[in-house]
Design an enzyme around this catalytic site. Structure first.
Site, PDB file in Angstrom:
ATOM      1  N   ASP A   7       0.870  -1.169   0.000  1.00 22.76           N
ATOM      2  CA  ASP A   7       0.000   0.000   0.000  1.00 22.76           C
ATOM      3  C   ASP A   7       0.908   1.220   0.000  1.00 22.76           C
ATOM      4  O   ASP A   7       1.863   1.321   0.794  1.00 22.76           O
ATOM      5  CB  ASP A   7      -0.881   0.000   1.259  1.00 22.76           C
ATOM      6  CG  ASP A   7      -1.869   1.147   1.264  1.00 22.76           C
ATOM      7  OD1 ASP A   7      -2.963   0.987   0.697  1.00 22.76           O
ATOM      8  OD2 ASP A   7      -1.514   2.203   1.826  1.00 22.76           O
ATOM      9  N   ASN A  10      -2.356  13.055  -3.569  1.00 19.32           N
ATOM     10  CA  ASN A  10      -3.435  13.527  -4.450  1.00 19.32           C
ATOM     11  C   ASN A  10      -3.872  14.933  -4.056  1.00 19.32           C
ATOM     12  O   ASN A  10      -4.132  15.778  -4.933  1.00 19.32           O
ATOM     13  CB  ASN A  10      -4.630  12.586  -4.385  1.00 19.32           C
ATOM     14  CG  ASN A  10      -4.450  11.372  -5.306  1.00 19.32           C
ATOM     15  OD1 ASN A  10      -3.757  11.454  -6.316  1.00 19.32           O
ATOM     16  ND2 ASN A  10      -5.096  10.268  -4.959  1.00 19.32           N
ATOM     17  N   ASP A  43      -1.727   9.545 -10.288  1.00 17.92           N
ATOM     18  CA  ASP A  43      -1.716   8.532 -11.351  1.00 17.92           C
ATOM     19  C   ASP A  43      -0.293   8.153 -11.723  1.00 17.92           C
ATOM     20  O   ASP A  43       0.006   6.978 -11.991  1.00 17.92           O
ATOM     21  CB  ASP A  43      -2.451   9.069 -12.589  1.00 17.92           C
ATOM     22  CG  ASP A  43      -3.953   9.218 -12.345  1.00 17.92           C
ATOM     23  OD1 ASP A  43      -4.441   8.650 -11.347  1.00 17.92           O
ATOM     24  OD2 ASP A  43      -4.616   9.892 -13.176  1.00 17.92           O
ATOM     25  N   GLU A  49      -4.749   2.572  -4.020  1.00 16.77           N
ATOM     26  CA  GLU A  49      -3.299   2.576  -3.932  1.00 16.77           C
ATOM     27  C   GLU A  49      -2.772   1.234  -3.444  1.00 16.77           C
ATOM     28  O   GLU A  49      -1.617   1.128  -3.032  1.00 16.77           O
ATOM     29  CB  GLU A  49      -2.819   3.702  -2.996  1.00 16.77           C
ATOM     30  CG  GLU A  49      -3.122   3.496  -1.518  1.00 16.77           C
ATOM     31  CD  GLU A  49      -4.522   3.980  -1.127  1.00 16.77           C
ATOM     32  OE1 GLU A  49      -4.765   4.134   0.070  1.00 16.77           O
ATOM     33  OE2 GLU A  49      -5.365   4.197  -2.013  1.00 16.77           O
TER      34      GLU A  49
END
Length: 638
Positions: free
Chosen positions: A500, A508, A517, A543
């Site tokens: 993770d 973000n 991304d 993620e």
């Protein structure tokens, strides 16, 4: 012994063996002799007196004949005895006994002498069988006259001799000189041929016997061929066979007329049929010859312009038949002779079509070449251009029957050629169909391959995560379960890795979703770089990533996870002029078979997830392997 008695004696088998047969080589040379026979039989001005001999065998009378034409057909025997008409008799020039189509009456005078010590019985024979009236007058030294009358307008029963030709038995006493007069004429018009031969009875009977054998052979051969062709027609059912049978039938009738057999055995009882059948047989013979040629050569399709000419020729022939019906005989016969000469050019049509690849024309060309020689020479003989002889007459009959037989073989050859061409065409069609099938199958295979690739690509796209390029959650579980079952079946090591990205929400929020991304794709690239192709790699959440490490034990899995963690930590990611450093936390679980072991992919993921979150709760950016506790609960992690 009389002539009739000699003729009947010749039918005795013992007698027939003593008479011999017509030389075989002579039949092969007939056509050549017909063309090249020159003026060898007599000079232009022969002797005036024919000396009778005790033995005579088909002596040609042309050199001794003097001829007088009576255009109005009004002179009587008494008239021609007058000095005026006697002085108008003239010798035959260049052996031309034929005078074409004529409505005149023709008188012949022959002076004969018997210088022997015995009476001579002899026979004067007119070989042209189609003559309406022939009158013979025998004038002896004392002025006595005996007359005989024959011709196909008179009943055959009045013939004194059983013969197909017009034969007159005569007797000349020893040491006597006689004058023989003959009168030839037609009721309307006809082909005049004054050819005569003289024989003694014994030679005449032998000649008739041999001639009857040949006539029977020719006629029998023609009929056998026709019967054979009839059976072929019934089995094959093609139009050329039908027209050939009609044509051959007309040829047989014409043969019967030319040979005299028809007049002797079939229609000699009535002048009407004796006059009509020979002429209309020619019309039918020519018409059916044209129609047979059209059908055999298929000119309406292969050569339409030539076919139009043939139809025109057919119309001219039919018109000639109409002229015969209304008794415009001279014009009708001349048109028929012109038609016969035109038909003689038909081999050129066969050669033309043969050269164009119509191979069935070869048999026709050969057979019709015989026909052309026969008919053209016959017409030229009727016109007096070619001298008449016994050979020439026999050649005409022989050539006509030979051509009919050869045409039957040409039909068989045509069937064989068409069959071969059909088989060749079928083979070409088969090869073309096979080629088309192969091409179609190739295109189908190619299209199937394209569809399969498209399907595989679509399935791949459906099984991949669009952002990372790794497997999506559904595909991961599908392939992962397969590998778990395989590892259990073959007792192989297997581990599951979960990772993770640390603080991904902050990335973000601070740098935007484009930077997020880029982080996702960078981590996916590192997984592909470090791990094997056989390992099952997937993005299963925003993620979160999961990996099934095939044939990988716990320790090696921990080592790989550490390499990946280190690679992620040391890979800065640029975003809008800034550098983003990321870390990730890892959880590892191993497939085991102990009492507290994980035996399914879901169980492995659950354990790896617990190890992952233990690491995230204890500082992040670390690798944590799941260790089962000693108790039945799973609360302790190492």
């Amino acid at each position: 012994m009389s002539v009739a008695e000699l003729y009947m004696e010749s039918r005795n088998p013992q007698a027939s063996r003593q008479q011999g047969l017509f030389p075989c080589w002579l039949t092969a040379a007939v056509l050549i002799l017909l063309i090249f026979t020159g003026n060898v039989l007599a000079s232009s001005h022969g002797p005036h007196l024919f000396e009778l001999q005790p033995e005579m065998d088909s002596e040609v009378m042309t050199p001794y004949m003097q001829v007088l034409e009576d255009p109005d057909s009004t002179l009587s025997f008494a008239d021609v005895q007058k000095p005026y008409w006697q002085n108008r008799f003239s010798h035959i020039h260049n052996n031309q006994t034929a005078h074409g189509v004529s409505s005149s009456a023709w008188w012949i005078r022959i002076d004969v002498a018997n210088n022997s010590d015995e009476n001579v019985d002899w026979i004067l024979e007119a070989l042209h069988n189609i003559t309406d009236y022939i009158d013979v007058y025998q004038l002896d030294a004392s002025g006595n006259v005996s007359a005989q009358q024959l011709g196909d307008h008179r009943p055959y029963a009045i013939n004194n001799l059983p013969s197909e030709s017009f034969s007159f038995p005569l007797n000349t006493p020893a040491g006597e000189q006689q004058t023989i007069y003959l009168r030839f004429n037609f009721e309307h018009a006809g082909v005049i041929n004054l050819y005569l031969e003289a024989s003694t009875p014994e030679a005449y009977v032998q000649k008739q016997h041999i001639q009857g054998i040949w006539l029977g052979i020719f006629l029998g051969a023609a009929i056998l061929v026709m019967v054979y062709t009839l059976f072929l027609m019934l089995s094959i059912r093609e139009k050329p066979y039908f027209w050939y049978l009609l044509y051959a039938s007309a040829a047989v009738v014409m043969y019967l007329a030319l040979s005299g057999l028809g007049y002797r055995y079939i229609w000699g009882f009535t002048p009407t049929l004796a006059d009509a059948i020979p002429h209309f047989a020619i019309v039918a013979f020519y018409s059916l010859a044209i129609q047979f040629s059209r059908s055999f050569l298929d000119t309406d399709k292969q050569a339409p312009q030539l076919d139009a000419l043939l139809l025109l020729l057919l119309g001219v022939t039919a018109f000639s038949g109409i002229l015969l019906i209304i008794n415009i005989r001279e014009l009708a016969l001349n048109l028929l002779m012109l038609t016969g000469l035109a038909l003689g050019l038909f081999p050129a049509i066969g050669i033309y079509l043969w050269s164009k690849g119509q191979h069935q024309a070869r048999g026709y060309t050969l057979a019709w070449s015989i026909w052309s020689i026969t008919v053209i020479c016959g017409i030229l003989r009727f016109q007096g251009i070619i001298p008449t002889s016994n050979f020439a007459i026999g050649a005409t009959r022989f050539g006509m029957i030979l051509e009919t037989i050869l045409l039957a073989f040409a039909l068989v050859d045509r069937v064989n050629i068409l069959r071969k061409e059909k088989l060749a065409a079928e083979e070409r069609e088969r090869l073309a169909a096979q080629q088309a099938t192969d091409q179609l199958e190739s295109k189908v295979r190619e299209r199937t391959r394209e569809l399969e690739l498209a399907r595989q690509h679509a399935e791949k796209l459906a099984s991949l995560d669009s952002l990372s390029g790794l497997l999506n959650r559904r595909a991961f579980f599908q392939q992962g379960n397969t590998e778990v079952h395989r590892a259990q079946r073959y007792d192989q090591a297997l581990a599951v890795m979960m990772l993770d990205i640390d603080h991904f929400k902050q990335i973000n929020d601070q740098h935007g979703h484009a930077a997020g991304d880029r982080v996702i794709s960078t981590v996916a690239g590192i997984l592909n770089e470090v791990l094997r192709e056989s390992d099952i790699k997937a993005r299963i959440g925003g993620e979160e990533f999961a990996v099934v490490l095939v044939q990988t034990p716990r320790n090696k899995a921990l080592h790989l996870a550490e390499r990946i963690r280190d690679e992620i930590q040391n890979t800065p990611i640029g975003s809008q002029g800034m550098t983003v450093n990321i870390t990730a936390s890892f959880g590892i679980a191993e497939l085991t078979d102990d009492a507290n072991g994980a035996t399914t992919l879901d169980q492995l993921l659950a354990r790896a997830d617990k190890a992952l979150y233990w690491g995230k709760n204890n500082g992040r950016n670390r690798v944590t392997g799941y260790t089962a506790p000693a108790t039945a609960t799973e609360e302790d992690l190492l």
